[in-house]
Design an enzyme around this catalytic site. Structure first.
Site, PDB file in Angstrom:
ATOM      1  N   GLY A  46       0.839  -1.202   0.000  1.00  0.00           N
ATOM      2  CA  GLY A  46       0.000   0.000   0.000  1.00  0.00           C
ATOM      3  C   GLY A  46       0.866   1.241   0.000  1.00  0.00           C
ATOM      4  O   GLY A  46       2.026   1.196   0.431  1.00  0.00           O
ATOM      5  N   GLN A  51       3.432   9.843   0.746  1.00  0.00           N
ATOM      6  CA  GLN A  51       4.708   9.120   0.828  1.00  0.00           C
ATOM      7  C   GLN A  51       5.618   9.420  -0.362  1.00  0.00           C
ATOM      8  O   GLN A  51       6.812   9.177  -0.296  1.00  0.00           O
ATOM      9  CB  GLN A  51       4.470   7.613   0.965  1.00  0.00           C
ATOM     10  CG  GLN A  51       3.812   7.237   2.303  1.00  0.00           C
ATOM     11  CD  GLN A  51       3.586   5.748   2.412  1.00  0.00           C
ATOM     12  OE1 GLN A  51       2.551   5.258   1.991  1.00  0.00           O
ATOM     13  NE2 GLN A  51       4.555   5.021   2.948  1.00  0.00           N
ATOM     14  N   CYS A  94       6.080  -0.305   7.084  1.00  0.00           N
ATOM     15  CA  CYS A  94       5.706   0.827   6.239  1.00  0.00           C
ATOM     16  C   CYS A  94       6.902   1.210   5.383  1.00  0.00           C
ATOM     17  O   CYS A  94       8.030   1.237   5.876  1.00  0.00           O
ATOM     18  CB  CYS A  94       5.307   2.005   7.138  1.00  0.00           C
ATOM     19  SG  CYS A  94       4.864   3.490   6.229  1.00  0.00           S
ATOM     20  N   LEU A  95       6.658   1.497   4.108  1.00  0.00           N
ATOM     21  CA  LEU A  95       7.767   1.888   3.228  1.00  0.00           C
ATOM     22  C   LEU A  95       8.444   3.166   3.713  1.00  0.00           C
ATOM     23  O   LEU A  95       9.612   3.394   3.415  1.00  0.00           O
ATOM     24  CB  LEU A  95       7.258   2.077   1.793  1.00  0.00           C
ATOM     25  CG  LEU A  95       6.715   0.812   1.111  1.00  0.00           C
ATOM     26  CD1 LEU A  95       6.147   1.152  -0.253  1.00  0.00           C
ATOM     27  CD2 LEU A  95       7.802  -0.252   1.002  1.00  0.00           C
ATOM     28  N   HIS A 136      -4.231   1.819   7.948  1.00  0.00           N
ATOM     29  CA  HIS A 136      -2.831   2.276   7.974  1.00  0.00           C
ATOM     30  C   HIS A 136      -2.619   3.373   6.917  1.00  0.00           C
ATOM     31  O   HIS A 136      -2.042   4.418   7.213  1.00  0.00           O
ATOM     32  CB  HIS A 136      -1.920   1.060   7.718  1.00  0.00           C
ATOM     33  CG  HIS A 136      -0.471   1.378   7.522  1.00  0.00           C
ATOM     34  ND1 HIS A 136       0.515   0.870   8.343  1.00  0.00           N
ATOM     35  CD2 HIS A 136       0.175   2.133   6.595  1.00  0.00           C
ATOM     36  CE1 HIS A 136       1.698   1.329   7.927  1.00  0.00           C
ATOM     37  NE2 HIS A 136       1.519   2.081   6.869  1.00  0.00           N
ATOM     38  N   GLU A 137      -3.111   3.124   5.697  1.00  0.00           N
ATOM     39  CA  GLU A 137      -2.909   4.106   4.619  1.00  0.00           C
ATOM     40  C   GLU A 137      -3.709   5.375   4.883  1.00  0.00           C
ATOM     41  O   GLU A 137      -3.245   6.480   4.602  1.00  0.00           O
ATOM     42  CB  GLU A 137      -3.279   3.501   3.260  1.00  0.00           C
ATOM     43  CG  GLU A 137      -2.479   2.266   2.845  1.00  0.00           C
ATOM     44  CD  GLU A 137      -0.975   2.448   2.916  1.00  0.00           C
ATOM     45  OE1 GLU A 137      -0.492   3.584   2.790  1.00  0.00           O
ATOM     46  OE2 GLU A 137      -0.268   1.448   3.128  1.00  0.00           O
ATOM     47  N   HIS A 140      -1.955   7.807   7.025  1.00  0.00           N
ATOM     48  CA  HIS A 140      -0.964   8.648   6.339  1.00  0.00           C
ATOM     49  C   HIS A 140      -1.580   9.966   5.869  1.00  0.00           C
ATOM     50  O   HIS A 140      -0.917  11.007   5.864  1.00  0.00           O
ATOM     51  CB  HIS A 140      -0.407   7.932   5.100  1.00  0.00           C
ATOM     52  CG  HIS A 140       0.688   6.947   5.393  1.00  0.00           C
ATOM     53  ND1 HIS A 140       1.898   7.325   5.938  1.00  0.00           N
ATOM     54  CD2 HIS A 140       0.765   5.611   5.198  1.00  0.00           C
ATOM     55  CE1 HIS A 140       2.669   6.248   6.062  1.00  0.00           C
ATOM     56  NE2 HIS A 140       2.005   5.188   5.633  1.00  0.00           N
TER      57      HIS A 140
HETATM   58 NI    NI Z   1       2.730   3.198   5.582  1.00  0.00          NI
END
Ligand code: NI
Length: 172
Positions: A46, A51, A94-95, A136-137, A140
């Protein structure tokens, strides 16, 4: 389509509040394509627009790609309309928070509404990994990272590790 670099914590841009998309147009679809490519390149499931430094309420998710079967989904202006009282714990990563994984508790099931890449309103009921990933997304979009859900001690340790890793990378 362009693979764009992914911001990593600590970075103040990751704390930004993302803005609603007013019109789902070619620019938004191009953004979704870049996000999807960037997510695949980084081997994530995701990605939120912030990001890659774009403060718009856009997410892409693909939970199926590991089976060699790509099925990316875009969520524009997503909102949770219902959340179960029952909670579920998943180990999250998470990236934007490289090399750190930890358990986060969130509602086990949610209902959400959003616009798809054609600008059509959609609703969805999710459980399991999709419910967690969406929450989670969506965090962000409000400038929240999964480490913000951890104890202060664990969060501080994570930030210390991330800051150190960043310094090492910069000096390399
Ligand atoms: Ni993340």
């Amino acid at each position: 389509m362009t693979v764009r670099p992914i911001l990593t914590a600590p970075d103040p841009r990751l704390q930004a509040l993302s803005m609603d998309v007013e019109t789902v147009d070619g620019d938004i679809r191009a953004l979704i394509e870049d996000m999807t490519e960037s997510m695949y390149a980084a081997e994530g499931i995701g990605l939120a627009a912030i990001q890659i430094g774009v403060a718009k309420r856009v997410l892409v998710i693909d939970l199926d790609q590991k089976e060699g079967n790509k099925n990316p989904r875009a969520f524009i202006n997503p909102k949770i309309t219902w959340a179960s009282e029952e909670m579920a714990v998943f180990e999250e990563g998470c990236l934007s928070v490289p090399e750190i994984w930890d358990d986060v508790e969130r509602p086990a099931r949610i209902k959400a509404e959003y616009l798809d890449a054609d600008g059509k309103k959609q609703t969805l009921e999710a459980d399991g990994l999709l419910a967690t990933c969406l929450q989670h997304e969506m965090d962000h979009l409000n400038g929240v990272l999964f480490i913000d859900h951890l104890s202060r001690l664990k969060k501080n340790m994570a930030i210390k590790k991330l800051t150190k890793a960043k310094k090492l990378k910069e000096s390399a």
